[in-house]
Scaffold this motif. Sequence first.
Motif, mmCIF file in Angstrom:
data_model
loop_
_atom_site.group_PDB
_atom_site.id
_atom_site.type_symbol
_atom_site.label_atom_id
_atom_site.label_comp_id
_atom_site.label_asym_id
_atom_site.label_seq_id
_atom_site.Cartn_x
_atom_site.Cartn_y
_atom_site.Cartn_z
ATOM 1 N N GLY A 71 0.783 -1.223 0.000
ATOM 2 C CA GLY A 71 0.000 0.000 0.000
ATOM 3 C C GLY A 71 0.816 1.274 0.000
ATOM 4 N N LEU A 72 2.080 1.176 -0.451
ATOM 5 C CA LEU A 72 2.947 2.352 -0.459
ATOM 6 C C LEU A 72 2.539 3.359 -1.525
ATOM 7 C CD1 LEU A 72 6.431 0.627 0.036
ATOM 8 C CD2 LEU A 72 5.123 1.926 1.717
ATOM 9 N N GLY A 73 1.864 2.897 -2.552
ATOM 10 C CA GLY A 73 1.421 3.793 -3.614
ATOM 11 C C GLY A 73 2.521 4.073 -4.616
ATOM 12 N N GLY A 74 2.128 4.321 -5.841
ATOM 13 C CA GLY A 74 3.107 4.631 -6.881
ATOM 14 C C GLY A 74 3.696 3.387 -7.514
ATOM 15 N N PHE A 75 4.596 3.624 -8.456
ATOM 16 C CA PHE A 75 5.187 2.542 -9.234
ATOM 17 C C PHE A 75 6.718 2.642 -9.205
ATOM 18 C CE2 PHE A 75 0.907 3.032 -10.593
ATOM 19 C CZ PHE A 75 0.476 1.779 -11.007
ATOM 20 N N HIS A 76 7.357 1.555 -9.619
ATOM 21 C CA HIS A 76 8.821 1.551 -9.644
ATOM 22 C C HIS A 76 9.297 0.785 -10.869
ATOM 23 C CE1 HIS A 76 9.589 -2.697 -8.218
ATOM 24 N NE2 HIS A 76 8.334 -2.563 -7.840
ATOM 25 N N TRP A 77 10.615 0.864 -11.104
ATOM 26 C CA TRP A 77 11.211 0.269 -12.299
ATOM 27 C C TRP A 77 12.031 -0.985 -11.996
ATOM 28 C CZ3 TRP A 77 9.843 2.417 -16.894
ATOM 29 C CH2 TRP A 77 9.324 3.716 -16.865
ATOM 30 N N GLY A 78 12.181 -1.341 -10.733
ATOM 31 C CA GLY A 78 13.050 -2.446 -10.363
ATOM 32 C C GLY A 78 12.458 -3.812 -10.636
ATOM 33 N N ASP A 79 13.342 -4.809 -10.757
ATOM 34 C CA ASP A 79 12.891 -6.196 -10.880
ATOM 35 C C ASP A 79 12.316 -6.695 -9.565
ATOM 36 O OD1 ASP A 79 13.734 -6.342 -13.526
ATOM 37 O OD2 ASP A 79 15.745 -7.032 -12.985
ATOM 38 N N ASP A 80 12.696 -6.066 -8.479
ATOM 39 C CA ASP A 80 12.246 -6.457 -7.158
ATOM 40 C C ASP A 80 12.208 -5.214 -6.271
ATOM 41 O OD1 ASP A 80 11.405 -8.007 -5.072
ATOM 42 O OD2 ASP A 80 13.180 -9.280 -5.009
ATOM 43 N N VAL A 81 11.643 -5.369 -5.097
ATOM 44 C CA VAL A 81 11.664 -4.302 -4.098
ATOM 45 C C VAL A 81 12.650 -4.708 -3.010
ATOM 46 C CG1 VAL A 81 10.340 -3.009 -2.381
ATOM 47 C CG2 VAL A 81 9.293 -3.630 -4.558
ATOM 48 N N VAL A 82 13.730 -3.948 -2.880
ATOM 49 C CA VAL A 82 14.796 -4.280 -1.937
ATOM 50 C C VAL A 82 14.858 -3.209 -0.859
ATOM 51 C CG1 VAL A 82 17.263 -4.713 -1.670
ATOM 52 C CG2 VAL A 82 16.088 -5.433 -3.769
ATOM 53 N N PHE A 83 14.825 -3.649 0.395
ATOM 54 C CA PHE A 83 14.897 -2.710 1.506
ATOM 55 C C PHE A 83 16.336 -2.607 2.007
ATOM 56 C CE2 PHE A 83 14.449 -1.393 5.967
ATOM 57 C CZ PHE A 83 13.619 -0.291 5.805
ATOM 58 N N ASP A 84 16.854 -1.395 2.007
ATOM 59 C CA ASP A 84 18.211 -1.125 2.478
ATOM 60 C C ASP A 84 18.155 -0.888 3.988
ATOM 61 O OD1 ASP A 84 20.735 -0.107 3.122
ATOM 62 O OD2 ASP A 84 20.957 0.911 1.202
ATOM 63 N N GLN A 85 18.558 -1.893 4.763
ATOM 64 C CA GLN A 85 18.466 -1.780 6.218
ATOM 65 C C GLN A 85 19.402 -0.713 6.777
ATOM 66 O OE1 GLN A 85 19.116 -5.722 7.798
ATOM 67 N NE2 GLN A 85 17.041 -6.386 7.309
ATOM 68 N N ALA A 86 20.524 -0.507 6.129
ATOM 69 C CA ALA A 86 21.479 0.502 6.604
ATOM 70 C C ALA A 86 20.891 1.905 6.504
ATOM 71 C CB ALA A 86 22.775 0.408 5.807
ATOM 72 N N LYS A 87 20.156 2.159 5.423
ATOM 73 C CA LYS A 87 19.582 3.487 5.212
ATOM 74 C C LYS A 87 18.147 3.595 5.714
ATOM 75 C CE LYS A 87 22.397 4.454 1.117
ATOM 76 N NZ LYS A 87 22.368 4.789 -0.346
ATOM 77 N N GLY A 88 17.529 2.437 5.988
ATOM 78 C CA GLY A 88 16.143 2.455 6.434
ATOM 79 C C GLY A 88 15.186 2.889 5.343
ATOM 80 N N ASP A 89 15.495 2.552 4.105
ATOM 81 C CA ASP A 89 14.677 2.989 2.980
ATOM 82 C C ASP A 89 14.797 1.955 1.866
ATOM 83 O OD1 ASP A 89 13.015 4.479 1.447
ATOM 84 O OD2 ASP A 89 14.268 6.280 1.390
#
Length: 242
Positions: A71-89
Amino acid sequence: MPGRLPTEGDFPSSIVFSTTPPPGSQPPTNVLLLLHGLGDTHVPFSSLGKNLALPETACISVQGPMMLPFGLGGFHWGDDVVFDQAKGDLDVDAGFEKAVRLVREDVVREGLLKKCGYEGRDVFVFGFGQGGMVGLAVAANTELGGVVSIGGPLPSSVLVPSSTLGKSKTPVLVLGASANTLITASVVSKTRGVFETVECKSWPKAGDSMPVSKEEMMPIMQFFGRRLRSRRGIPEESIEVS
């Protein structure tokens, strides 16, 4: 023979996009692909195309093929959604194989070049964040008229050729902030290793963002001004020498 204005039938029905014709009754000599950033849609960049009002240039704002989950809204271009734990984003470099294939094959080669009659150097890309990354990845092995990337570095999957003969001839303009930016010195160095012609501009601010002033837009408009093709004032019977 110049290319024609693209229509819905020129691209697969799965691609969401909007087209802005050139200002006035000018011919669509050039095509500018507008690729939004992570979590956005094609709608704001449609307005950008109208505001740019580049002469003899049709603007096509393409939406990222994947919707963000949770439910984050919007679209992206990546093959996957990767969460960067170091940056928290979310990690912007999430692999772009599918998106690059979509833009390079479906939009550029099959749609614009084959069906609409454009040449590669008639096609330009303006991308923000992930959109800029996709544009650079496409241009790394497909000669285009030029790519402008704001806050979008070359994806890690794009490798530097072993010889200068393997560099892409597509001119590139990469822009970013002077602080808290993804356009680092190493990113610039890698970009110069992949493309023959690279211009870099650092804005005196923190965080990569879209231009908000005439001063920030100036290098972008100058880049397009040097490279957009024009057929106005050329008699129909004239022969273009290239």
